[in-house]
Design a protein around this motif. Structure first.
Motif, PDB file in Angstrom:
ATOM      1  N   LYS A 212       0.821  -1.216   0.000  1.00 23.72           N
ATOM      2  CA  LYS A 212       0.000   0.000   0.000  1.00 23.72           C
ATOM      3  C   LYS A 212       0.855   1.266   0.000  1.00 23.72           C
ATOM      4  O   LYS A 212       0.505   2.257  -0.611  1.00 23.72           O
ATOM      5  N   LYS A 213       1.975   1.208   0.748  1.00 26.88           N
ATOM      6  CA  LYS A 213       2.940   2.298   0.772  1.00 26.88           C
ATOM      7  C   LYS A 213       4.314   1.694   0.568  1.00 26.88           C
ATOM      8  O   LYS A 213       4.428   0.601   0.026  1.00 26.88           O
ATOM      9  N   ALA A 214       5.376   2.371   0.994  1.00 23.63           N
ATOM     10  CA  ALA A 214       6.727   1.853   0.792  1.00 23.63           C
ATOM     11  C   ALA A 214       6.924   0.515   1.505  1.00 23.63           C
ATOM     12  O   ALA A 214       7.543  -0.398   0.962  1.00 23.63           O
ATOM     13  N   ARG A 215       6.388   0.397   2.717  1.00 24.14           N
ATOM     14  CA  ARG A 215       6.558  -0.840   3.476  1.00 24.14           C
ATOM     15  C   ARG A 215       5.258  -1.428   4.004  1.00 24.14           C
ATOM     16  O   ARG A 215       5.239  -2.552   4.488  1.00 24.14           O
ATOM     17  N   ARG A 216       4.195  -0.690   3.945  1.00 25.76           N
ATOM     18  CA  ARG A 216       2.912  -1.133   4.493  1.00 25.76           C
ATOM     19  C   ARG A 216       2.287  -2.172   3.583  1.00 25.76           C
ATOM     20  O   ARG A 216       1.899  -1.873   2.452  1.00 25.76           O
ATOM     21  N   ALA A 217       2.168  -3.405   4.104  1.00 28.23           N
ATOM     22  CA  ALA A 217       1.558  -4.494   3.335  1.00 28.23           C
ATOM     23  C   ALA A 217       0.052  -4.487   3.553  1.00 28.23           C
ATOM     24  O   ALA A 217      -0.432  -3.977   4.565  1.00 28.23           O
ATOM     25  N   PRO A 218      -0.706  -5.065   2.633  1.00 32.90           N
ATOM     26  CA  PRO A 218      -2.147  -5.194   2.872  1.00 32.90           C
ATOM     27  C   PRO A 218      -2.400  -6.073   4.113  1.00 32.90           C
ATOM     28  O   PRO A 218      -1.560  -6.929   4.429  1.00 32.90           O
ATOM     29  N   GLN A 219      -3.501  -5.847   4.778  1.00 29.67           N
ATOM     30  CA  GLN A 219      -3.784  -6.599   6.003  1.00 29.67           C
ATOM     31  C   GLN A 219      -3.906  -8.068   5.684  1.00 29.67           C
ATOM     32  O   GLN A 219      -4.580  -8.467   4.728  1.00 29.67           O
ATOM     33  N   TRP A 220      -3.257  -8.904   6.493  1.00 28.65           N
ATOM     34  CA  TRP A 220      -3.298 -10.351   6.285  1.00 28.65           C
ATOM     35  C   TRP A 220      -4.573 -10.918   6.865  1.00 28.65           C
ATOM     36  O   TRP A 220      -4.974 -10.562   7.979  1.00 28.65           O
TER      37      TRP A 220
END
Length: 139
Positions: free
Chosen positions: A128-136
């Motif tokens: 979603k951002k540089a390091r923010r992954a989608p919620q698992w």
């Protein structure tokens, strides 16, 4: 007819340097004068309204105790107001070393000649951002 040679006005010698911080780029011109500082054709206090930013810009001159010996003209673009002030400070320190190489050691010790390498990290695909992954999600 013989044309008279017109004398071209002699341009004042100046020392120019670039300063950078994040995406802000400042072109600083240093010339002998009365201590007038203009940033993008505005006075320093008019452009950098926060008092700390104006002091940060002039800190290389103040630390070298040069006083009102130079006029400074700056063109700055990009980034925010804080990054612009640090880019101007970086460019001013570089221009001062171009004027007198003996200033380099003192300005280096004060940290004015080191370009701050921190930049915004790029966004990666799948995130979603540089390091923010989608919620698992478990199920």
């Amino acid at each position: 007819m013989v044309k008279k040679e017109e004398k071209k006005p002699v341009k004042a010698k100046y020392y120019e340097a670039l300063g950078r911080r994040k995406t802000a780029i400042a072109r600083v011109r240093l010339m002998s004068g009365s201590g007038r500082v203009t940033v993008n054709d505005k006075e320093l206090k008019e452009y950098f309204r926060e008092p700390g930013l104006g002091q940060a810009v002039l800190s290389p001159i103040e630390n070298l105790k040069l006083g009102a010996k130079f006029d400074v003209k700056v063109k700055v673009r990009g980034g925010g107001i804080h990054a612009q002030s640090e880019a101007v400070r970086h460019g001013l320190a570089r221009a001062l070393t171009e004027f007198n190489a003996e200033f380099k050691k003192r300005l280096r010790n004060l940290g004015f000649l080191t370009r701050d390498p921190r930049m915004v990290e790029r966004k990666k695909y799948g995130l979603k951002k540089a390091r923010r992954a989608p919620q698992w999600q478990k199920r």
